[in-house]
Design a protein around this motif. Structure first.
Motif, PDB file in Angstrom:
ATOM      1  N   LYS A 123     -24.405  13.124  24.884  1.00 48.40           N
ATOM      2  CA  LYS A 123     -23.980  14.388  24.271  1.00 48.40           C
ATOM      3  C   LYS A 123     -25.157  15.353  24.108  1.00 48.40           C
ATOM      4  O   LYS A 123     -25.039  16.537  24.448  1.00 48.40           O
ATOM      5  CB  LYS A 123     -23.331  14.107  22.918  1.00 48.40           C
ATOM      6  N   THR A 124     -26.275  14.859  23.589  1.00 46.68           N
ATOM      7  CA  THR A 124     -27.440  15.729  23.402  1.00 46.68           C
ATOM      8  C   THR A 124     -28.016  16.179  24.745  1.00 46.68           C
ATOM      9  O   THR A 124     -28.437  17.330  24.891  1.00 46.68           O
ATOM     10  CB  THR A 124     -28.523  15.008  22.579  1.00 46.68           C
ATOM     11  N   SER A 125     -28.011  15.283  25.721  1.00 48.00           N
ATOM     12  CA  SER A 125     -28.552  15.631  27.047  1.00 48.00           C
ATOM     13  C   SER A 125     -27.704  16.703  27.727  1.00 48.00           C
ATOM     14  O   SER A 125     -28.229  17.619  28.372  1.00 48.00           O
ATOM     15  CB  SER A 125     -28.635  14.379  27.924  1.00 48.00           C
ATOM     16  N   ALA A 126     -26.385  16.602  27.571  1.00 47.87           N
ATOM     17  CA  ALA A 126     -25.483  17.607  28.160  1.00 47.87           C
ATOM     18  C   ALA A 126     -25.702  18.970  27.510  1.00 47.87           C
ATOM     19  O   ALA A 126     -25.691  20.006  28.188  1.00 47.87           O
ATOM     20  CB  ALA A 126     -24.036  17.164  28.001  1.00 47.87           C
ATOM     21  N   LEU A 168     -28.418  24.578  27.727  1.00 48.03           N
ATOM     22  CA  LEU A 168     -29.517  25.423  27.255  1.00 48.03           C
ATOM     23  C   LEU A 168     -30.434  25.792  28.412  1.00 48.03           C
ATOM     24  O   LEU A 168     -30.854  26.955  28.547  1.00 48.03           O
ATOM     25  CB  LEU A 168     -30.311  24.689  26.172  1.00 48.03           C
ATOM     26  N   SER A 169     -30.731  24.821  29.265  1.00 48.48           N
ATOM     27  CA  SER A 169     -31.593  25.073  30.429  1.00 48.48           C
ATOM     28  C   SER A 169     -30.939  26.049  31.402  1.00 48.48           C
ATOM     29  O   SER A 169     -31.597  26.947  31.939  1.00 48.48           O
ATOM     30  CB  SER A 169     -31.892  23.742  31.133  1.00 48.48           C
ATOM     31  N   ASP A 170     -29.627  25.893  31.619  1.00 50.17           N
ATOM     32  CA  ASP A 170     -28.910  26.792  32.531  1.00 50.17           C
ATOM     33  C   ASP A 170     -28.948  28.231  32.031  1.00 50.17           C
ATOM     34  O   ASP A 170     -28.898  29.179  32.827  1.00 50.17           O
ATOM     35  CB  ASP A 170     -27.456  26.340  32.683  1.00 50.17           C
ATOM     36  N   ALA A 171     -29.064  28.397  30.696  1.00 48.88           N
ATOM     37  CA  ALA A 171     -29.125  29.743  30.116  1.00 48.88           C
ATOM     38  C   ALA A 171     -30.540  30.304  30.125  1.00 48.88           C
ATOM     39  O   ALA A 171     -30.765  31.438  29.691  1.00 48.88           O
ATOM     40  CB  ALA A 171     -28.592  29.710  28.690  1.00 48.88           C
ATOM     41  N   ILE A 203     -47.235  25.884  19.471  1.00 52.51           N
ATOM     42  CA  ILE A 203     -45.844  26.144  19.845  1.00 52.51           C
ATOM     43  C   ILE A 203     -45.597  27.645  19.975  1.00 52.51           C
ATOM     44  O   ILE A 203     -44.933  28.103  20.914  1.00 52.51           O
ATOM     45  CB  ILE A 203     -44.879  25.527  18.812  1.00 52.51           C
ATOM     46  N   ALA A 204     -46.156  28.424  19.054  1.00 51.04           N
ATOM     47  CA  ALA A 204     -45.988  29.884  19.114  1.00 51.04           C
ATOM     48  C   ALA A 204     -46.568  30.441  20.415  1.00 51.04           C
ATOM     49  O   ALA A 204     -45.960  31.319  21.049  1.00 51.04           O
ATOM     50  CB  ALA A 204     -46.666  30.529  17.909  1.00 51.04           C
ATOM     51  N   THR A 205     -47.723  29.934  20.823  1.00 49.99           N
ATOM     52  CA  THR A 205     -48.337  30.375  22.082  1.00 49.99           C
ATOM     53  C   THR A 205     -47.431  30.065  23.264  1.00 49.99           C
ATOM     54  O   THR A 205     -47.238  30.903  24.163  1.00 49.99           O
ATOM     55  CB  THR A 205     -49.702  29.692  22.274  1.00 49.99           C
ATOM     56  N   LEU A 206     -46.838  28.872  23.256  1.00 53.07           N
ATOM     57  CA  LEU A 206     -45.935  28.488  24.343  1.00 53.07           C
ATOM     58  C   LEU A 206     -44.685  29.365  24.362  1.00 53.07           C
ATOM     59  O   LEU A 206     -44.243  29.802  25.432  1.00 53.07           O
ATOM     60  CB  LEU A 206     -45.535  27.022  24.182  1.00 53.07           C
ATOM     61  N   LEU A 207     -44.132  29.632  23.191  1.00 55.81           N
ATOM     62  CA  LEU A 207     -42.917  30.451  23.140  1.00 55.81           C
ATOM     63  C   LEU A 207     -43.185  31.868  23.624  1.00 55.81           C
ATOM     64  O   LEU A 207     -42.333  32.478  24.287  1.00 55.81           O
ATOM     65  CB  LEU A 207     -42.356  30.465  21.717  1.00 55.81           C
ATOM     66  N   ARG A 208     -44.357  32.396  23.291  1.00 57.53           N
ATOM     67  CA  ARG A 208     -44.708  33.739  23.789  1.00 57.53           C
ATOM     68  C   ARG A 208     -44.885  33.718  25.301  1.00 57.53           C
ATOM     69  O   ARG A 208     -44.536  34.677  25.997  1.00 57.53           O
ATOM     70  CB  ARG A 208     -45.970  34.243  23.095  1.00 57.53           C
ATOM     71  N   ALA A 209     -45.403  32.592  25.817  1.00 57.48           N
ATOM     72  CA  ALA A 209     -45.539  32.463  27.270  1.00 57.48           C
ATOM     73  C   ALA A 209     -44.164  32.407  27.944  1.00 57.48           C
ATOM     74  O   ALA A 209     -43.987  32.865  29.072  1.00 57.48           O
ATOM     75  CB  ALA A 209     -46.339  31.211  27.614  1.00 57.48           C
ATOM     76  N   PHE A 210     -43.184  31.859  27.211  1.00 59.21           N
ATOM     77  CA  PHE A 210     -41.809  31.820  27.711  1.00 59.21           C
ATOM     78  C   PHE A 210     -41.113  33.175  27.567  1.00 59.21           C
ATOM     79  O   PHE A 210     -39.978  33.343  27.991  1.00 59.21           O
ATOM     80  CB  PHE A 210     -40.989  30.772  26.951  1.00 59.21           C
ATOM     81  N   GLY A 211     -41.786  34.111  26.905  1.00 60.32           N
ATOM     82  CA  GLY A 211     -41.197  35.432  26.729  1.00 60.32           C
ATOM     83  C   GLY A 211     -40.591  35.639  25.356  1.00 60.32           C
ATOM     84  O   GLY A 211     -39.831  36.582  25.162  1.00 60.32           O
ATOM     85  N   GLY A 212     -40.912  34.759  24.414  1.00 62.96           N
ATOM     86  CA  GLY A 212     -40.440  34.937  23.044  1.00 62.96           C
ATOM     87  C   GLY A 212     -39.027  34.486  22.832  1.00 62.96           C
ATOM     88  O   GLY A 212     -38.729  33.680  21.975  1.00 62.96           O
ATOM     89  N   HIS A 213     -38.117  34.993  23.655  1.00 68.69           N
ATOM     90  CA  HIS A 213     -36.692  34.629  23.506  1.00 68.69           C
ATOM     91  C   HIS A 213     -36.201  33.847  24.710  1.00 68.69           C
ATOM     92  O   HIS A 213     -35.012  33.783  24.958  1.00 68.69           O
ATOM     93  CB  HIS A 213     -35.842  35.885  23.317  1.00 68.69           C
ATOM     94  N   GLY A 214     -37.121  33.272  25.447  1.00 68.89           N
ATOM     95  CA  GLY A 214     -36.700  32.461  26.593  1.00 68.89           C
ATOM     96  C   GLY A 214     -36.922  33.180  27.910  1.00 68.89           C
ATOM     97  O   GLY A 214     -37.173  34.375  27.978  1.00 68.89           O
ATOM     98  N   ALA A 215     -36.839  32.410  28.983  1.00 70.18           N
ATOM     99  CA  ALA A 215     -37.056  32.956  30.317  1.00 70.18           C
ATOM    100  C   ALA A 215     -35.862  33.787  30.755  1.00 70.18           C
ATOM    101  O   ALA A 215     -34.708  33.486  30.414  1.00 70.18           O
ATOM    102  CB  ALA A 215     -37.273  31.803  31.294  1.00 70.18           C
ATOM    103  N   GLU A 216     -36.145  34.789  31.493  1.00 71.62           N
ATOM    104  CA  GLU A 216     -35.053  35.641  32.013  1.00 71.62           C
ATOM    105  C   GLU A 216     -34.573  35.099  33.356  1.00 71.62           C
ATOM    106  O   GLU A 216     -35.333  34.581  34.129  1.00 71.62           O
ATOM    107  CB  GLU A 216     -35.573  37.078  32.186  1.00 71.62           C
TER     108      GLU A 216
END
Length: 283
Positions: free
Chosen positions: A179-182, A187-190, A270-283
């Motif tokens: 269930k968690t993996s699905a 989340l990854s697809d988004a 973690i904050a550095t990584l999230l900013r590298a991801f674009g803050g709100h995730g990859a486009e």
């Protein structure tokens, strides 16, 4: 009569005073004795050796989330007893004792908050609640935390610590892996990032599911991480295991995790990584 006599010493009896318990903790790595209050103020990290003691889930939330921004969800979810399971005591009794001991309803806390101003959906497991074993409530709450990230278009962080699946719930516990993996696949697809933080210990069904599926997998120093325990593996394979087997350091050397991060550095990293991801995730 001898010229030189043996001097006589008076006997001094020292009465052992009652020493207050619970004030000091011994570092298992260096043997250093540290005042508990100092240890707690240092986020349960021994100052000199850097040894990381377990950190309660709510303290972990304080460590990672900006003050005043955390909103908890699903706090009232509790496990049932569908199998009417009984080992040395009935499962409902074991749950009640864990709830009284920890003040929590189950082994994970979930909610929304900000990490250095970045919105995140957070789940933190607490090993003090039946070894943070993954039953139906743990799996459901983590799945909802992932779906909450999807709904709010924000990153998901799960701080993992577990001895594995909760045997008292049988197959229902094992189903939480799927269930968690699905949910993480959605989340990854988004295009939204997921960061898994592995603490000591992270084992068995948790490690075999959401703990190993992070876009970035980081771990605290010298955490025990794996599927089966070292003793079980050694008895099964009949082989001696290499030094440091199943520690964070061993896993990063063999490419199974991405980073080892000191607890004090976890939030800014973690904050550095999230900013590298674009803050709100990859486009």
């Amino acid at each position: 009569m001898s010229i030189f006599g043996k001097p006589k010493y008076s006997t001094v009896r020292v009465k052992k005073k009652d020493i207050p318990t619970g004030l000091w903790t011994k570092c298992p790595e260096s043997g250093e004795i540290i005042f508990n209050k100092e240890l707690e103020q240092n986020w349960m990290v021994v100052p000199k050796s850097g040894y990381h003691f377990p950190l309660k889930a709510r303290r972990r939330v304080e460590l990672l989330i900006d003050e005043g921004t955390f909103e908890e969800f699903d706090a009232d979810l509790v496990s049932g007893d569908p199998l009417e399971f009984k080992d040395s005591k009935p499962y409902p009794q074991r749950l009640t004792q864990a709830q009284q001991k920890t003040g929590e309803k189950d082994a994970v806390i979930c909610g929304m908050g900000e990490l250095e101003g970045l919105p995140v959906s957070l789940a933190v497991m607490d090993f003090s609640f039946i070894g943070a074993s993954m039953g139906s409530v743990v799996g459901e709450k983590i799945t909802r935390a992932i779906e909450r990230g999807l709904q709010n278009k924000c990153p998901v962080i799960v701080v993992c610590a577990s001895g594995g699946a909760r045997m008292q719930e049988g197959i229902l516990s094992l189903m939480q892996m799927a269930k968690t993996s699905a949910a993480l696949k959605r989340l990854s697809d988004a295009g939204l990032p997921y960061i898994a933080v592995l603490t000591n210990p992270t084992m068995a069904g948790v490690m075999a599911s959401f703990a190993s599926l992070g876009d970035v997998i980081m771990a605290e120093p010298k955490a025990l991480i794996g599927f089966a325990g070292p003793r079980v593996i050694k008895e099964t394979t009949q082989q001696d295991l290499p030094p440091g087997f199943q520690t964070s350091e061993f896993l990063i050397e063999h490419g199974l995790i991405d980073q080892i991060v000191h607890r004090h550095d976890m939030k800014p990293r973690i904050a550095t990584l999230l900013r590298a991801f674009g803050g709100h995730g990859a486009e």
